[in-house]
Design a protein around this motif. Sequence first.
Motif, mmCIF file in Angstrom:
data_model
loop_
_atom_site.group_PDB
_atom_site.id
_atom_site.type_symbol
_atom_site.label_atom_id
_atom_site.label_comp_id
_atom_site.label_asym_id
_atom_site.label_seq_id
_atom_site.Cartn_x
_atom_site.Cartn_y
_atom_site.Cartn_z
ATOM 1 N N GLY A 82 8.714 -5.118 -0.563
ATOM 2 C CA GLY A 82 7.315 -5.163 -1.040
ATOM 3 C C GLY A 82 7.705 -6.530 -2.961
ATOM 4 O O GLY A 82 6.902 -6.944 -2.873
ATOM 5 N N ALA A 83 9.280 -6.110 -3.103
ATOM 6 C CA ALA A 83 8.992 -6.840 -4.072
ATOM 7 C C ALA A 83 9.158 -8.748 -3.428
ATOM 8 O O ALA A 83 8.638 -9.499 -4.630
ATOM 9 C CB ALA A 83 10.345 -6.397 -4.708
ATOM 10 N N GLN A 133 8.032 13.463 -3.099
ATOM 11 C CA GLN A 133 7.641 14.107 -4.084
ATOM 12 C C GLN A 133 7.134 15.680 -3.967
ATOM 13 O O GLN A 133 7.292 15.233 -4.573
ATOM 14 C CB GLN A 133 6.286 14.008 -2.893
ATOM 15 N N GLU A 174 0.388 12.533 -14.202
ATOM 16 C CA GLU A 174 0.053 12.638 -12.717
ATOM 17 C C GLU A 174 1.205 13.010 -12.317
ATOM 18 O O GLU A 174 2.586 13.362 -11.714
ATOM 19 C CB GLU A 174 -0.262 10.845 -12.255
ATOM 20 N N CYS A 191 -4.825 8.975 -5.390
ATOM 21 C CA CYS A 191 -4.850 9.164 -6.850
ATOM 22 C C CYS A 191 -6.305 8.959 -7.526
ATOM 23 O O CYS A 191 -5.869 9.106 -9.222
ATOM 24 C CB CYS A 191 -4.918 7.617 -6.536
ATOM 25 N N ILE A 197 0.598 -1.576 0.135
ATOM 26 C CA ILE A 197 0.104 -0.024 -0.416
ATOM 27 C C ILE A 197 1.108 1.692 -0.348
ATOM 28 O O ILE A 197 1.785 1.745 0.174
ATOM 29 C CB ILE A 197 -1.201 0.156 0.954
ATOM 30 N N PRO A 198 -0.269 1.888 -0.353
ATOM 31 C CA PRO A 198 0.974 3.675 -0.497
ATOM 32 C C PRO A 198 1.300 4.785 1.293
ATOM 33 O O PRO A 198 0.359 4.289 1.897
ATOM 34 C CB PRO A 198 0.246 4.182 -1.755
ATOM 35 N N TRP A 199 1.232 5.461 0.576
ATOM 36 C CA TRP A 199 1.212 7.208 1.790
ATOM 37 C C TRP A 199 0.038 7.119 1.788
ATOM 38 O O TRP A 199 0.300 8.750 2.958
ATOM 39 C CB TRP A 199 3.113 7.915 1.588
ATOM 40 N N ASN A 200 -0.664 7.737 0.786
ATOM 41 C CA ASN A 200 -1.369 9.008 0.833
ATOM 42 C C ASN A 200 -2.995 8.615 1.970
ATOM 43 O O ASN A 200 -3.035 9.690 2.856
ATOM 44 C CB ASN A 200 -1.976 9.153 -0.590
ATOM 45 N N PHE A 237 -2.098 -4.392 -4.836
ATOM 46 C CA PHE A 237 -1.406 -3.349 -4.999
ATOM 47 C C PHE A 237 -1.975 -1.753 -5.152
ATOM 48 O O PHE A 237 -2.435 -1.734 -6.384
ATOM 49 C CB PHE A 237 -0.206 -3.315 -5.820
ATOM 50 N N LEU A 269 -3.967 1.886 -9.364
ATOM 51 C CA LEU A 269 -2.958 2.870 -9.998
ATOM 52 C C LEU A 269 -3.254 4.702 -9.839
ATOM 53 O O LEU A 269 -4.556 4.368 -9.080
ATOM 54 C CB LEU A 269 -2.266 2.560 -10.686
ATOM 55 N N GLY A 291 -0.630 2.165 -6.131
ATOM 56 C CA GLY A 291 0.234 2.934 -5.831
ATOM 57 C C GLY A 291 0.846 3.344 -7.348
ATOM 58 O O GLY A 291 -0.230 3.942 -7.911
ATOM 59 N N SER A 292 2.036 3.404 -7.320
ATOM 60 C CA SER A 292 2.403 4.226 -9.021
ATOM 61 C C SER A 292 2.276 2.646 -10.401
ATOM 62 O O SER A 292 2.155 2.055 -9.766
ATOM 63 C CB SER A 292 3.628 4.764 -8.587
ATOM 64 N N LYS A 303 1.859 -4.174 3.297
ATOM 65 C CA LYS A 303 3.711 -3.702 4.199
ATOM 66 C C LYS A 303 2.924 -2.684 3.154
ATOM 67 O O LYS A 303 2.779 -2.150 2.182
ATOM 68 C CB LYS A 303 4.624 -4.103 2.882
ATOM 69 N N GLU A 331 6.845 2.997 2.941
ATOM 70 C CA GLU A 331 7.978 3.381 3.841
ATOM 71 C C GLU A 331 8.115 4.638 4.405
ATOM 72 O O GLU A 331 8.345 4.870 5.787
ATOM 73 C CB GLU A 331 9.810 3.150 3.087
HETATM 74 P P1 NAI Z 1 5.023 3.446 -5.197
HETATM 75 O O1 NAI Z 1 4.071 2.882 -6.198
HETATM 76 O O2 NAI Z 1 7.093 3.537 -5.411
HETATM 77 O O3 NAI Z 1 5.230 3.410 -3.764
HETATM 78 C C1 NAI Z 1 4.262 2.553 -3.475
HETATM 79 C C2 NAI Z 1 4.025 1.229 -2.445
HETATM 80 O O4 NAI Z 1 5.032 0.020 -3.766
HETATM 81 C C3 NAI Z 1 5.509 1.576 -1.510
HETATM 82 O O5 NAI Z 1 4.632 1.060 -0.321
HETATM 83 C C4 NAI Z 1 7.114 0.742 -2.012
HETATM 84 O O6 NAI Z 1 7.445 0.279 -0.754
HETATM 85 C C5 NAI Z 1 6.661 0.101 -2.507
HETATM 86 N N1 NAI Z 1 7.567 -0.203 -3.846
HETATM 87 C C6 NAI Z 1 8.243 0.431 -4.665
HETATM 88 N N2 NAI Z 1 8.395 -0.861 -5.046
HETATM 89 C C7 NAI Z 1 8.136 -2.008 -5.311
HETATM 90 C C8 NAI Z 1 8.469 -3.209 -5.735
HETATM 91 N N3 NAI Z 1 9.461 -3.034 -7.029
HETATM 92 N N4 NAI Z 1 7.876 -3.761 -6.086
HETATM 93 C C9 NAI Z 1 6.757 -4.336 -4.650
HETATM 94 N N5 NAI Z 1 6.364 -3.530 -3.914
HETATM 95 C C10 NAI Z 1 7.752 -1.647 -3.908
HETATM 96 O O7 NAI Z 1 5.314 5.197 -5.120
HETATM 97 P P2 NAI Z 1 6.090 6.309 -4.451
HETATM 98 O O8 NAI Z 1 7.341 6.520 -5.525
HETATM 99 O O9 NAI Z 1 5.254 6.392 -3.168
HETATM 100 O O10 NAI Z 1 5.377 7.926 -5.899
HETATM 101 C C11 NAI Z 1 5.018 7.845 -7.054
HETATM 102 C C12 NAI Z 1 4.613 8.736 -8.073
HETATM 103 O O11 NAI Z 1 3.471 7.118 -7.621
HETATM 104 C C13 NAI Z 1 4.080 9.581 -7.088
HETATM 105 O O12 NAI Z 1 3.811 10.313 -7.481
HETATM 106 C C14 NAI Z 1 2.199 9.350 -7.230
HETATM 107 O O13 NAI Z 1 2.563 9.840 -8.348
HETATM 108 C C15 NAI Z 1 2.150 8.127 -7.081
HETATM 109 N N6 NAI Z 1 1.733 7.211 -6.408
HETATM 110 C C16 NAI Z 1 -0.130 6.961 -6.614
HETATM 111 C C17 NAI Z 1 -0.681 6.177 -5.432
HETATM 112 C C18 NAI Z 1 -1.883 6.299 -5.807
HETATM 113 O O14 NAI Z 1 -3.017 6.195 -5.108
HETATM 114 N N7 NAI Z 1 -2.651 5.431 -7.050
HETATM 115 C C19 NAI Z 1 0.053 6.536 -4.411
HETATM 116 C C20 NAI Z 1 1.347 6.507 -4.618
HETATM 117 C C21 NAI Z 1 2.317 7.001 -5.391
#
Ligand code: NAI
Length: 492
Positions: free
Chosen positions: A233-234, A352, A403, A305, A171-174, A247, A272, A249-250, A197, A200
Amino acid sequence: MKPITTESHEHDPPADAGWDYSPAPERTPVPIDESYGLFIDGSMRAPLSRKRFETINPATEDVLSSIADAGAKDVDAAVQAAKKAQGPWARLKASERAKYLYRIARRIQERSRELAVLETMDGGKPIKESRDVDLPLTAQHFFYHAGWADKLAYAFPGRTPKPIGVCGQIIPWNFPLMMAAWKLAPALACGNTCVLKPAETTSLTALKLAEILQEVDLPPGVVNIVTGAGATGAALAEHPDVRKVAFTGSTEVGKVLARSVAGTSKKLTLELGGKSPNIIFADAAIDQAVEGVVSSIWFNQGHVCCAGSRLFVEESVVDEVVDKLRHRMQSLRVGDPLDKNTDIGAINSAEQLKTIERYVDAGEHEGAIMHEFSGQALPDKGYWHRPCFFTGVQPSHVIAREEIFGPVLSVMTFRTPEEAISRANNTPYGLAAGVWTNTGSKVFEIARKLDAGVVWCNTYNTFDAASPFGGFKESGFGREGGRHGLQSYVKF
Ligand code: NAI
Ligand code: MG
């Protein structure tokens, strides 16, 4: 403090007109341990990796705690605990499973003020949001899914839903705690066990949730929480005993996960990013629409998101909308997230903030016109970005396409409903959209033609556990919430 005046010209920024607020800081004390372990098999354990990292308060840059950085062996221990717990959890009478979910929900309610304060300290979002949005929705998600646990046969008439097994949930941080609830509650209701997970930068409320799971005597191993960054996470997603990966996140990481799961029998759901449109027609209640736009893009610093980051306004009312938007933007309170008056808090991380600044520079560089908040000074420490919006935006501009995930809005115009639809759909994303009009038939017509998982009409960012949420195209697949959300956590 300046005296409070009641006279202010409608279009003057209140800050200039002498408005000021007394600080109203939230003072609920929150015990935070100096360091945390991993929640595996019902207890907190030191990480086998022996690695740790610090989590900070992005509004002050103060270190809050030391967090365990789980390695592959830690992830394996968590998955094994979940695997061992899964059979007994699935065989438990469904109404008993429901009782655990009800207990979790009630305990979250009882501890909600403390959790809201911690969410704000670790992530930077305004306390009025964590208190009034995140926490109620978190509890609601557990209550709602507690109700489904012994009624799954009614969710899938004529079929026999069975649990999938161990779910790896990233999950993400928002919306840290709310995302944890969106992942855990349906999985548990359907008889699965989980390894969660958190992101961070925002692990603390997930670790408090671990305390709650202990308080309600959830059987050990049913939920495990491993902290760490992308590598953790990986390792979780790639673990062979994980049967389902969920998942949020991004889009970038979503694509990595889709590749890592390809060729296995693992199930996958992805929620995403987005570049969601808000469409204001000339016949809309303009004040209400502007208020909706304000909440859709400036809410939670734009770390949403489904943020309404592209605004399309019917040409005949664009001046009025831009005027009102500017006025409303200037009345926002930006600053200390723990202050109950604050509308816009801190940006979640230095990284960010850099991303957002890069986009704002790109917008100016490409010739769009920036309208920036000119109210209160920002604190000296911490990560901050003033709310802003751009006019003179072309669909080809990077700020109209990508985004940003910050408090930055792109305003564009349209002349006909057809043009509004084609411009709104001209994006690789398809998470959400907003339509503002007083004509009911137009609402249905437009909503049907928009490629978006959620279309809000004369409102925005309205959530309910009973209503499925999720995207199309590069915004992902699978739904969370409602009967549709259960489908991701059962097999037949
Ligand atoms: P991210 O996608 O890297 O992080 C989200 C989660 O994925 C975190 O728990 C992170 O530790 C985990 N993660 C990162 N790399 C991974 C991997 N290779 N395998 C498995 N898990 C992994 O997002 P980040 O870097 O914090 O933010 C980057 C951009 O992503 C933001 O600028 C925004 O545009 C977008 N984002 C979108 C979100 C949504 O709610 N859709 C939430 C957070 C970020
Ligand atoms: Mg933090």
